[in-house]
Design an enzyme around this catalytic site. Structure first.
Site, short mmCIF file in Angstrom:
data_model
loop_
_atom_site.label_atom_id
_atom_site.label_comp_id
_atom_site.label_asym_id
_atom_site.label_seq_id
_atom_site.Cartn_x
_atom_site.Cartn_y
_atom_site.Cartn_z
N GLU A 45 3.04 4.65 -7.27
CA GLU A 45 1.65 4.86 -7.67
C GLU A 45 1.43 6.41 -7.54
O GLU A 45 0.47 6.72 -7.41
CB GLU A 45 0.81 4.08 -6.59
CG GLU A 45 0.80 2.68 -6.77
CD GLU A 45 -0.08 2.19 -8.06
OE1 GLU A 45 -0.20 2.66 -9.06
OE2 GLU A 45 -0.14 0.76 -8.02
N HIS A 54 -6.57 -5.46 -8.28
CA HIS A 54 -5.53 -4.58 -7.60
C HIS A 54 -5.77 -4.33 -6.26
O HIS A 54 -5.08 -4.81 -5.24
CB HIS A 54 -5.41 -3.25 -8.54
CG HIS A 54 -4.19 -2.36 -8.07
ND1 HIS A 54 -3.69 -1.44 -8.87
CD2 HIS A 54 -3.50 -2.51 -6.99
CE1 HIS A 54 -2.63 -0.79 -8.51
NE2 HIS A 54 -2.47 -1.48 -7.19
N HIS A 92 -4.07 3.85 -0.18
CA HIS A 92 -4.11 2.70 -1.11
C HIS A 92 -4.11 1.37 -0.47
O HIS A 92 -2.65 1.52 0.11
CB HIS A 92 -3.14 2.87 -2.23
CG HIS A 92 -3.23 1.94 -3.14
ND1 HIS A 92 -4.23 1.07 -3.44
CD2 HIS A 92 -2.08 1.31 -3.64
CE1 HIS A 92 -3.75 -0.11 -4.15
NE2 HIS A 92 -2.56 0.06 -4.18
N TYR A 150 -25.84 0.71 5.48
CA TYR A 150 -25.92 2.00 5.46
C TYR A 150 -24.66 2.64 5.34
O TYR A 150 -24.20 3.78 4.89
CB TYR A 150 -26.96 2.45 6.53
CG TYR A 150 -26.30 2.45 7.88
CD1 TYR A 150 -25.29 3.35 8.41
CD2 TYR A 150 -26.43 1.14 8.75
CE1 TYR A 150 -24.76 3.36 9.94
CE2 TYR A 150 -26.23 1.32 10.12
CZ TYR A 150 -25.35 2.37 10.55
OH TYR A 150 -24.56 2.21 11.88
N TYR A 171 -23.13 13.47 12.79
CA TYR A 171 -22.65 11.92 13.28
C TYR A 171 -21.46 12.31 14.03
O TYR A 171 -20.52 13.04 13.60
CB TYR A 171 -22.57 11.03 12.32
CG TYR A 171 -21.98 9.67 13.19
CD1 TYR A 171 -22.81 8.87 13.78
CD2 TYR A 171 -20.69 9.34 12.97
CE1 TYR A 171 -22.67 7.57 14.64
CE2 TYR A 171 -20.21 8.08 13.58
CZ TYR A 171 -21.19 7.34 14.46
OH TYR A 171 -20.66 6.16 14.98
N HIS A 174 -4.01 -2.91 -0.30
CA HIS A 174 -4.50 -4.46 -1.11
C HIS A 174 -5.33 -5.23 -0.08
O HIS A 174 -4.93 -6.46 -0.14
CB HIS A 174 -3.16 -5.03 -1.55
CG HIS A 174 -2.73 -4.10 -2.53
ND1 HIS A 174 -1.32 -4.73 -3.31
CD2 HIS A 174 -2.62 -3.32 -3.17
CE1 HIS A 174 -0.95 -4.02 -3.97
NE2 HIS A 174 -1.88 -2.90 -3.96
N THR A 225 8.94 4.29 -2.01
CA THR A 225 8.58 2.93 -2.68
C THR A 225 9.58 1.67 -1.89
O THR A 225 10.93 2.28 -1.80
CB THR A 225 8.86 2.93 -4.32
OG1 THR A 225 8.44 1.47 -4.83
CG2 THR A 225 10.27 3.27 -4.66
N GLY A 226 8.95 0.72 -1.71
CA GLY A 226 9.89 -0.41 -1.38
C GLY A 226 10.55 -0.46 0.07
O GLY A 226 11.39 -1.20 0.17
N SER A 241 6.48 6.32 -4.25
CA SER A 241 5.84 5.13 -4.41
C SER A 241 5.52 5.24 -5.98
O SER A 241 5.45 6.30 -6.71
CB SER A 241 4.25 5.46 -3.80
OG SER A 241 3.34 4.32 -4.22
N GLY A 301 0.75 -1.19 -0.14
CA GLY A 301 -0.02 0.04 0.01
C GLY A 301 0.88 1.29 0.00
O GLY A 301 2.12 1.41 0.18
N ASN A 302 0.25 2.53 0.03
CA ASN A 302 0.93 3.55 -0.01
C ASN A 302 -0.04 4.81 0.45
O ASN A 302 -1.21 4.47 0.39
CB ASN A 302 1.56 4.05 -1.37
CG ASN A 302 0.75 3.42 -2.56
OD1 ASN A 302 -0.30 4.05 -2.98
ND2 ASN A 302 1.31 2.39 -3.13
#
Length: 225
Positions: free
Chosen positions: A75, A157, A94, A115, A210, A96, A45-46, A73, A30-31
């Site tokens: 992405e 993805h 993001h 809801y 809320y 997975h 990244t990584g 990243s 993720g990122n």
């Protein structure tokens, strides 16, 4: 780096670690990004999350330039394009997460089975068509799919959840995974019943008041009741 920026980088790192603790992500799949200044901060990244320091977080400009030798990243394109297209959103998460990714593999959207889907901005969590990770084609597809929404799936993805803060985007990513889990559990019995557009619209109105509110909103609620 100012103390304020260092604190934001620390918040982003903690959110990356929280994704894994919450079970909605594994490894460095993720990122996360956060609007900041004239651009945005994004996870690198990584690099394993438990190794991250504030210096590893990458500050990017809207033209995709950045300083230093730590790469952002892969992405970064959809993070940049979401934040640039949506001034109402300040953070993008993001993941997975397993069940939401399973729904994306089916190429389905998540319908209004509960809801809480209204937290994503409407009665569905749509699914963007498959494009290879890190590509401009994926970024374009995601921006289109997110119109009128704060969350979507990406086919084969994973998940994108975006909100006004990292905390709220992370919470929304958890909600998407919970909804996907419910949806998959319902499917063996057939397509589940869904709430109507009018019912979801009522929930969205309810969500505006809320939780804890400012004194001004509290006074308005007392007058309304």
């Amino acid at each position: 780096m100012t103390e304020d920026e260092r604190a934001l980088r620390g918040e982003l790192i903690e959110a990356c670690r929280s994704m894994n603790r919450l079970g909605i992500n594994k490894g460095t799949a993720g990122n996360i990004s956060l609007r900041h200044g004239d651009g945005f901060l994004i996870s690198p990244t990584g690099i394993p999350y438990d190794k991250l320091t504030p210096e590893h977080v990458v500050a990017m400009n809207w033209d995709a330039t950045f300083s230093g030798d730590v790469l952002p990243s892969s992405e970064w394109r959809f993070h940049r394009d979401i934040l640039r297209a949506r001034p109402d959103l300040n953070a993008v998460v993001h993941t997975h997460s397993t069940n939401a990714t399973a729904v994306s593999i089916l190429g389905r959207e998540i319908p209004a089975i509960h809801y809480s889907i209204a937290a994503a901005g409407g009665g569905t969590i749509p699914c963007a068509p498959y494009q290879i990770f890190g590509s401009q084609e994926l970024a374009d597809a995601v921006v289109r799919t997110l119109e009128g929404r704060r969350a979507c799936l990406m086919a084969h993805h994973g998940v994108i959840a975006a909100h006004v803060s990292i905390a709220r985007a992370l919470a929304l990513a958890v909600t998407v995974e919970e909804l996907a889990t419910l949806y998959l559990q319902c499917l063996p019995a057939g397509e589940p019943l869904v709430l109507s557009e009018a019912q979801i619209a009522d929930v969205m109105v309810k969500f505006k008041t809320y939780g804890q509110q400012t004194p001004e909103v509290q006074q308005g609620l007392r007058r309304a009741s």
